[in-house]
Scaffold this active site. Structure first.
Site, PDB file in Angstrom:
ATOM      1  N   ASP A 165       1.138  -1.552  -0.344  1.00  0.00           N
ATOM      2  CA  ASP A 165      -0.412  -0.166   0.042  1.00  0.00           C
ATOM      3  C   ASP A 165       0.862   1.357   0.049  1.00  0.00           C
ATOM      4  OD1 ASP A 165      -2.128   1.669  -0.175  1.00  0.00           O
ATOM      5  OD2 ASP A 165      -3.020   0.696   1.915  1.00  0.00           O
ATOM      6  N   ASP A 225     -10.523   1.919  -3.657  1.00  0.00           N
ATOM      7  CA  ASP A 225     -11.352   1.473  -1.821  1.00  0.00           C
ATOM      8  C   ASP A 225     -12.680   1.722  -2.057  1.00  0.00           C
ATOM      9  OD1 ASP A 225      -9.183   1.305  -0.492  1.00  0.00           O
ATOM     10  OD2 ASP A 225      -8.773   3.455   0.074  1.00  0.00           O
TER      11      ASP A 225
HETATM   12  C1  DGJ Z   1      -5.891   2.101   1.565  1.00  0.00           C
HETATM   13  C2  DGJ Z   1      -6.589   0.731   1.260  1.00  0.00           C
HETATM   14  O1  DGJ Z   1      -6.666   0.884  -0.087  1.00  0.00           O
HETATM   15  C3  DGJ Z   1      -6.800   0.038   2.541  1.00  0.00           C
HETATM   16  O2  DGJ Z   1      -8.237  -1.289   0.882  1.00  0.00           O
HETATM   17  C4  DGJ Z   1      -6.565  -1.067   3.273  1.00  0.00           C
HETATM   18  O3  DGJ Z   1      -5.603  -1.167   2.163  1.00  0.00           O
HETATM   19  C5  DGJ Z   1      -5.955   0.803   3.949  1.00  0.00           C
HETATM   20  N1  DGJ Z   1      -5.047   1.199   3.098  1.00  0.00           N
HETATM   21  C6  DGJ Z   1      -5.162   0.017   4.819  1.00  0.00           C
HETATM   22  O4  DGJ Z   1      -5.019   1.245   6.059  1.00  0.00           O
END
Ligand code: DGJ
Length: 726
Positions: free
Chosen positions: A477, A547
């Site tokens: 990430d 997301d």
């Molecule tokens: C952002 C990501 O897009 C989410 O799927 C998740 O992994 C969060 N970060 C975790 O902090």
């Protein structure tokens, strides 16, 4: 694929359906004559301009009244020597002079494609590639520039980049160093971009070109949610299924720019590369600088043809061959199920339910390391928090194994929390300048990956975890953009190198980790789809698309993403309703059907679901396994556009046309659906096909020309059709 005619000094590059023809003109400049549909071996120099009229000056090596670089199509545009359109590179000499003229010196044609090390590049392993390298020299500064063009057999993607070499005795600076440039003849073009924001990435937007420049860019240190490093150029007749268009995609994950400039004579200059805002690279005598590759596509089969050309190219030439066509695990991820609030019991309860419904891999997201019970702390401390996870990671991993599942783990390697052991011991490792203060985003700072010793330290931490545990999947990430683009370790005249050095640090870490752990599938992520680009795909075969997992917004996001990337690159999960991002409620069927159009998975607390919901998911997973090969390998046809109609509909057809899979969504219910038809694409017209859900068997031609009636559904209702040749 690449021919050179010494009599006319003409290069002819031929891909599956394009010709790219250029020549060295009588004044020594590399000039494009044709980029478009394939043509024979004719001498295309009849297309060079002969009648020059303008208010543009004449450069010193031509001095023929009316002949100006301003009017000549350029393969790499110079600055300050009569071409007033945007230059491709700006070279600064010791005395501050910046004018240049890039003149042809020599060329080579070689089998294969260049290997640029950790800088992502098109792969030559499968053969069928040829590269033309044209060496230019700046008549003013002495800088040498090699323009590389790689043509791949059976592909409509042409790969370009530029390499600089300072062969002089002194220092030279690059204030701009784009990867490619070409000038198209005057015509009616529209420009397509994939713009957006966090939770709504890659929304297609098309506007006509007019005089002046359209600039697509990111200055955020990442390719970004806001603007994807892709540009489409559509001729007036171009539709989804027919007509001509071009694509330009950068194989790059950092700050970038792509520009389209309509000149005084209505020609269009297309170019791009590393974002020139703040960029300055110093090259000492004997040093080289390599720019990222650009993937240029040509299609005479509409936008759909361009998307299929890119999808094939990414699967064949960019994504790691070990994973490109490998069946992807169906995952359950605990992020939306628990956020930071979990213990071993909660996680194992999700694993138990996942195993029952046929899930392959449990992914433990954020919150397992350092002290990390909310976003304010812990980043940089990549050791297991055994206070929180009693029995450590193995308490979850061994449970996964008992249930026949694999285990995946989340990292955010490029980041550091102020409240972390790492920051307390190395406060100078954060990007920025202490005296200026730091902008914070999600309470975190960025690690200075332009410094090799920091990349090394993070490599050590992450590889220790990957070596110590049985981990088959990593989610990588990156949750903030870079504000203070400054490194405490770089001298003043090298600060302009920071953003590129940073992303090279990211690539170096990804290169080392993927080599050291070749069996681990890495999924890219950046606050959802904030770094969905070819550079990331080189290391990470799939990327968390957004997301936003809402069953309506997702069709738009996935539709937009499919314009430039293959379905197999998109990670798509089913989450709970009301949706955590939009608060909308749509049926589980809709969520499952939409998530089936990529690397599918679940992102919810399975232990809190009703038995009927879990049964429905079990059936979804079973159905997904049936189409997963098509998702990995098939050709995508977009049948209905959710931005301009009430229906989203896409069809994936097997390469041998033996089967197809259709997913559609009706956005708002409509009383006259039964009067509407959708026509299929890409089938064998003479063959018989059964549409399982409709109970009909018809000729491919009938399905493609007469079509099928749409089902009548409620708001956000979806339908699927499985189509098979009989
Ligand atoms: C952002 C990501 O897009 C989410 O799927 C998740 O992994 C969060 N970060 C975790 O902090």
């Amino acid at each position: 694929m690449i021919a050179f005619d010494a009599k006319t000094n003409l290069f002819h590059l031929r891909g599956a359906s394009y010709s790219y023809v250029m020549f060295v003109n009588e004044w020594g400049y590399l000039q494009c004559l044709h980029y478009g549909g394939r043509v024979g071996g004719d001498n295309l120099t009849y297309l060079k301009q002969i009648d020059f009229k303008s208010f543009s000056p004449t450069p010193p090596d031509i001095l023929i009244e009316g002949v100006s670089l301003d009017l000549i199509p350029s393969e790499y545009a110079s600055f300050g020597q009569s071409d007033f359109r945007a230059p491709s590179a700006v070279i600064e000499q010791a005395d501050g002079a910046r004018m240049s003229r890039f003149r042809y010196c020599s060329h080579e044609i070689e089998e294969g494609a260049p290997d640029w090390g950790a800088l992502p590049h098109a792969r030559a392993e499968k053969g069928g590639a040829q590269t033309l390298s044209v060496r230019l020299k700046d008549a003013v500064s002495g800088m040498e520039i090699v323009l590389h063009y790689t043509v791949f057999e059976h592909s409509d993607v042409l790969v370009r980049n530029a390499e600089f070499y300072n062969g002089t005795n002194g220092k030279l600076y690059l204030n701009k160093a784009f990867s490619f440039c070409f000038d198209l003849p005057a015509d009616d073009y529209s420009l397509l971009r994939l713009a957006g924001r966090h939770q709504l990435e890659r929304m297609p937007e098309c506007t006509p070109l007019a005089h002046g420049t359209i600039r697509l860019s990111s200055e955020r240190g990442a390719s970004s949610h806001q603007m994807n490093p892709f540009m489409g150029l559509l001729k007036k007749d171009c539709t989804e299924h027919g007509g001509e268009c071009y694509g330009a995609a950068l194989c790059y994950s950092g700050s970038f720019a792509l520009t389209a400039e309509v000149s005084q004579s209505d020609t269009v200059r297309v170019q791009g590369g590393i974002c020139e805002e703040g960029f300055r690279w110093s090259l000492s005598a004997g040093e080289r600088f390599v720019t990222p590759q650009a993937f240029l596509a040509y299609s005479d089969r509409g936008l759909g043809g361009m998307s299929r050309a890119y999808a094939d190219f990414y699967r064949e030439r960019v994504i790691s061959p070990a994973f490109a066509y490998k069946r992807r695990p169906i995952v359950v991820n605990n992020w939306e199920a628990t956020y930071f609030d979990f213990d071993v019991e909660k996680l194992n309860a999700i694993v138990d339910e996942g195993a029952k419904i046929g899930i392959d891999t449990f992914v433990l997201d954020d919150g397992w390391f350092g002290i990390r019970n909310d976003p304010t702390s812990g980043l940089g401390d990549w050791s297991v928090n055994e206070e929180k996870l009693k029995g450590g990671l193995n308490a979850v991993i061994s449970h996964c194994k008992e249930k026949g599942m694999q285990f995946g783990l989340w990292f955010e390697p490029e980041m550091i929390s102020k409240n972390s052991e790492l920051f307390r011991s190395h406060p100078d490792w954060a990007v920025g300048k202490v005296s200026a203060g730091y902008c914070e985003s999600r309470h975190q700072l960025v690690l200075d990956f332009s410094r090799p010793e920091i990349v090394e330290a993070i490599y050590k931490q992450v590889s220790d975890i990957l070596s110590a545990y049985d981990i088959s999947y990593v989610k990588w990430d990156m949750n903030r953009h870079i504000t203070e683009q400054f490194s405490a370790a770089l001298p003043a005249d090298r600060q302009g190198e920071f953003t590129h050095r940073f992303i090279m640090g990211v690539y170096t870490l990804a290169d080392r980790l993927t080599r050291a752990f070749p069996n681990v599938l890495f999924e890219g992520c950046s606050g959802g789809g904030g770094r969905f680009d070819a550079g990331m795909l080189y290391y990470f075969p799939q990327i968390w698309t957004s997301d936003n997992t809402d069953g309506y917004d997702r069709v738009k996001i996935q539709y937009g993403t499919s314009i430039a990337y293959p379905l197999s690159a998109m990670s798509c999960h089913v989450s709970v309703c009301p949706n955590h991002q939009t608060k909308r409620t749509v049926s589980l069927k809709t969520r499952g059907d939409v998530a089936s159009l990529g690397a599918t998975g679940y992102e919810l607390d399975l232990s809190k679901l009703r038995a009927e919901e879990k049964e429905e998911m079990r059936l979804q997973i079973k159905a997904y396994r049936r189409v997963s090969r098509l998702i990995l390998e098939g050709d995508l046809y977009r049948l209905s556009d959710p931005f301009h109609s009430n229906y989203f509909c896409v069809q994936i057809v097997a390469k041998d046309r033996s089967e197809a899979y259709v997913v559609g969504e009706e956005i708002l219910t409509n009383s006259d659906d039964n009067l509407r038809r959708i026509r299929l694409q890409g089938l064998d017209g003479a063959a018989d096909y059964t549409v399982e859900e409709l109970g009909i068997t018809l000729k491919g031609d009938t399905l493609m020309r007469a079509g099928c009636i749409l089902p009548h559904l409620s708001d956000f209702g979806t339908w699927v059709w499985h189509i098979r040749k009989v």
